[in-house]
Design an enzyme around this catalytic site. Structure first.
Site, PDB file in Angstrom:
ATOM      1  CE  LYS A 106       1.338  -5.343   6.130  1.00  0.00           C
ATOM      2  NZ  LYS A 106       1.283  -4.246   5.169  1.00  0.00           N
ATOM      3  CB  SER A 135      -0.912   0.013   1.227  1.00  0.00           C
ATOM      4  OG  SER A 135      -1.740  -1.130   1.241  1.00  0.00           O
ATOM      5  CE1 TYR A 158      -1.693  -5.313   3.911  1.00  0.00           C
ATOM      6  CE2 TYR A 158      -1.463  -4.824   1.575  1.00  0.00           C
ATOM      7  CZ  TYR A 158      -1.431  -4.418   2.893  1.00  0.00           C
ATOM      8  OH  TYR A 158      -1.126  -3.117   3.186  1.00  0.00           O
TER       9      TYR A 158
END
Length: 323
Positions: free
Chosen positions: A192, A73, A164
């Site tokens: 994550k 990100s 994620y």
């Protein structure tokens, strides 16, 4: 194995790595350690600035990171073309020392596009891929859809897959039941989780402990708490500017030096919040400039901080003794 590169005038094309990694072998990749999700520097014309990227990488090499996350990100991946995303990963791979892991973001909105980009990231040198959940049709992204999506990606990926979950950006958490089911896939290495809900994270660790599944903290703001529930490593934005300090916090936690760890953790909470949920990527890039890295401007439509925001950012770092 080394990648065979074909150099062209406009860039680099990559033949697939001659990987011969079984899913069983891939699942044993140990992710434990600290990873900065690196920023992407741009020129004044908003082209990727590979020279400044290389200079940042040289400085990160002096810090005992386990590896780097590229095109997450904070790398502004939604604003890069697919070609740029792959090229940035390839550039980092060329500079990264042996023994350091490279986790590359390969998530896209469709399963088909994610499968294709995952293969390209593996060919460019990624040791594992970080795959964010699709979210544009978030009302339809239930456990059934997400399990189908991640299973298809993991089935075809030449490298291990890390799920994620970043609800601040996607608007949804990966459901716990979906994570538990996906943890049984031999090529899905871990998760994550950047949501910050320690009870949820602890539950996922508990429900997946029978699998070879690694749960990764997605923020420096709850790193100490994450180690208490047996998370294995941390991918944290703040490591881009306070990398040595984050590695020291990891060492203190793993050594059981909880009082020292608590003091350090408390000093990291406000700076971490400032470069994540409060002010975001523009704040990270500004802080990088203060700490001797190349941050610079974001790619449009992200805008630089206002003067008032810059003052707030400086205050969050200075009142905790970092500036």
């Amino acid at each position: 194995m080394l990648c065979v590169r074909v150099w062209t005038r406009c860039g680099v094309r990559y033949r697939p790595w001659r990987r011969n990694v079984s899913h069983k072998a891939a699942a044993r990749l140990d992710l434990s350690g600290i990873y900065p999700p690196i920023a992407t520097p741009f020129t004044a014309k908003e082209d990727v600035d590979y020279r400044k990227l290389e200079e940042n990488l040289q400085k990160y090499d002096e810090i005992p990171f386990k590896g780097l996350v590229v095109q997450g990100s904070n790398g502004e991946y939604p604003y890069l073309t697919e070609e740029e995303r792959v090229e940035v990963v390839a550039a980092v791979r060329r500079s990264l020392p042996l023994g350091k892991l490279l986790l590359a973001g390969s998530g896209c909105e469709s399963t088909r596009a994610t499968v294709q980009l995952t293969a390209k990231m593996a060919a460019a040198g990624a040791d594992a891929v970080l795959v964010v959940n699709p979210c544009f049709y978030k009302g339809k992204m239930d456990s059934r859809a997400l399990i189908h999506h991640f299973t298809k990606v993991a089935d075809s990926s030449p490298v291990p897959v890390v799920l994620y979950s970043v609800p601040a950006n996607t608007g949804l958490d990966l459901p716990v039941d979906a994570v538990v089911e996906l943890s049984q896939h031999p090529n899905i290495l871990g998760l994550k989780d950047s949501g910050g809900d320690i009870t949820r994270i602890g539950l996922i660790v508990h429900k997946t402990k029978a699998q070879d599944f690694q749960v990764l903290a997605g923020s420096a703001g709850f790193l100490m708490a994450a180690y208490c529930v047996d998370m294995v490593e941390t991918v944290c934005v703040l490591a881009n500017v306070l990398g040595q300090e984050l590695c020291e916090l990891e060492r203190l936690c793993r050594s059981g030096c909880w009082e020292e760890a608590k003091v350090l953790q408390q000093r990291l909470i406000e700076p971490n919040a400032a470069v994540t949920r409060k002010l975001g990527v523009p704040a990270l890039k500004q802080a990088m400039e203060w700490f001797g890295y190349h941050g610079g401007a974001c790619r449009s439509p992200l805008q630089p901080l206002t003067e008032a925001e810059t003052q707030l950012l400086r205050q969050d770092f200075s009142t905790n003794g970092w500036l």
